[in-house]
Design an enzyme around this catalytic site. Sequence first.
Site, PDB file in Angstrom:
ATOM      1  N   TRP A 230       0.817  -1.220   0.000  1.00 53.51           N
ATOM      2  CA  TRP A 230       0.000   0.000   0.000  1.00 53.51           C
ATOM      3  C   TRP A 230       0.842   1.258   0.000  1.00 53.51           C
ATOM      4  CZ3 TRP A 230      -4.347  -0.407  -2.115  1.00 53.51           C
ATOM      5  CH2 TRP A 230      -5.132  -1.535  -1.952  1.00 53.51           C
TER       6      TRP A 230
ATOM      7  N   ASP B 175      -1.782   6.856   6.132  1.00 49.70           N
ATOM      8  CA  ASP B 175      -2.851   5.950   5.710  1.00 49.70           C
ATOM      9  C   ASP B 175      -3.032   4.955   6.858  1.00 49.70           C
ATOM     10  OD1 ASP B 175      -4.466   3.985   4.669  1.00 49.70           O
ATOM     11  OD2 ASP B 175      -3.092   3.385   3.058  1.00 49.70           O
TER      12      ASP B 175
ATOM     13  N   LYS C 156     -12.771  -1.657   6.911  1.00 47.76           N
ATOM     14  CA  LYS C 156     -11.946  -2.604   7.674  1.00 47.76           C
ATOM     15  C   LYS C 156     -12.256  -2.545   9.163  1.00 47.76           C
ATOM     16  CE  LYS C 156      -8.944  -2.796   3.875  1.00 47.76           C
ATOM     17  NZ  LYS C 156      -7.719  -2.516   3.159  1.00 47.76           N
TER      18      LYS C 156
HETATM   19  C1  LIG Z   1      -7.430  -1.709   2.086  1.00 51.62           C
HETATM   20  C2  LIG Z   1      -6.368  -0.693   2.121  1.00 51.62           C
HETATM   21  C3  LIG Z   1      -6.356   0.368   1.182  1.00 51.62           C
HETATM   22  C4  LIG Z   1      -7.346   0.482   0.046  1.00 51.62           C
HETATM   23  O1  LIG Z   1      -8.598   0.830   0.495  1.00 51.62           O
HETATM   24  P1  LIG Z   1      -9.779   1.108  -0.586  1.00 51.62           P
HETATM   25  O2  LIG Z   1     -10.939   1.481   0.267  1.00 51.62           O
HETATM   26  O3  LIG Z   1      -9.986  -0.175  -1.343  1.00 51.62           O
HETATM   27  O4  LIG Z   1      -9.322   2.210  -1.474  1.00 51.62           O
HETATM   28  C5  LIG Z   1      -5.372   1.317   1.321  1.00 51.62           C
HETATM   29  N1  LIG Z   1      -4.451   1.252   2.296  1.00 51.62           N
HETATM   30  C6  LIG Z   1      -4.446   0.256   3.207  1.00 51.62           C
HETATM   31  C7  LIG Z   1      -3.407   0.249   4.283  1.00 51.62           C
HETATM   32  C8  LIG Z   1      -5.390  -0.746   3.141  1.00 51.62           C
HETATM   33  O5  LIG Z   1      -5.384  -1.736   4.044  1.00 51.62           O
END
Ligand SMILES: *Cc1c(COP(=O)(O)O)cnc(C)c1O
Length: 378
Positions: A109, A179, A203
């Site tokens: 990511w 993030d 998540k």
């Molecule tokens: C799942 C995830 C993403 C992507 O998320 P989306 O909602 O599919 O854009 C980005 N960064 C991390 C750390 C993730 O676990």
Amino acid sequence: MNAVPADRHRPWSFAAGPALLPEEVLQTVSRAVLDWQDTGRSVLELPFSSRECRRILAEAESELRLLAGIPHCYRVLFLQGGAYGHFGLLAMNLISGERSADYAVTGHWGQRAFAEAGRRHRVRVAADGAADDFRAIPPQSEWRLDSGAAYCHITTAETAEGLQYHWTPDTADVALVADMTADFLTRPIDVHRYGLIYASAQKNLGVAGLTVVIVREDLLDRCDDTVPAVFNYARQARADSRVNTPPLFAVYVALQMFQWLRRHGGLPAALTRCRQRSALLYEAIDTSRDFYRTPVAVNDRSLVNVRFHLPDQEKERRFLAAAERQGLTDLAGHPAVGGIRASLYNAMPLAGARALAAFMEAFAKGGDTRAGRCAPTT
Ligand SMILES: *Cc1c(COP(=O)(O)O)cnc(C)c1O
């Protein structure tokens, strides 16, 4: 007291996302879909100009502020686009002119975030875990920070590799941008250490369609009018996240998650649960005499995505199939790294991790894996 009830009679999903939701939240949400607060309306039908819509947004914001201890000088935005969308959008909002931004690239990511920002802007790698195959987070002593950078971006938990920061980088006067999609609201956050925090909801805080952005007010001065209005953080802040139709249902589900987290002891208790769940799996790995192995450095092991491998791919295939038959689902590793991955987000009860750990022990012994049965079959 803060244990999460294991009241499920459905499979335990260890998917990296969308993840499980607590039974209590599913109940409340189902009622609200049919009849929102005895009004005879569905929460899905509330007009975006209505008082009810504004109230849900305001309540979600104040609950989140309370839960995460967000200082007044930060704005909370409820946007769409997903974390992947904001990889590029945050760069458009925060980088002006020829300035460049720093990235600590620690996995799948982090690489995506770097690549998306780099489509339009100058970006540089301040720390690179690739040389070490993303088995560890480079220690701060190895980072090469640019003191003139627009910001420094990190990925607090790398979902594919199973890495997590257990420390907060010090970037001095450069705004730290994070993030937090994989571990947002799974532990207390020192919000004041960050310039901007963002996370997709599916998540740890609900369903897809919502991206929470927490941004320090002074950074909003950088968002100029070339950024499309819907994704312009300053405009969204001025409009209380209502520049266009907000993802109200996803915000409503997130509000239920914020309240659920507070009822269950807040973020300190969420962290305790993360430690308990992941400890069960790491113990199963560490005591398996190398049947299960994880390449992740011990100090950087993630409490939310536990990654491991079996001696060969054939055994991994059998492991996944046998687990599935016992109601332990979605354990395949991210395609970028293969192997097995168990995601243990906020709504996973300890009983789910216990069931998986028992299954792992039985499978490693080659014995009757049904001994670890955890979910009633139909
Ligand atoms: C799942 C995830 C993403 C992507 O998320 P989306 O909602 O599919 O854009 C980005 N960064 C991390 C750390 C993730 O676990």
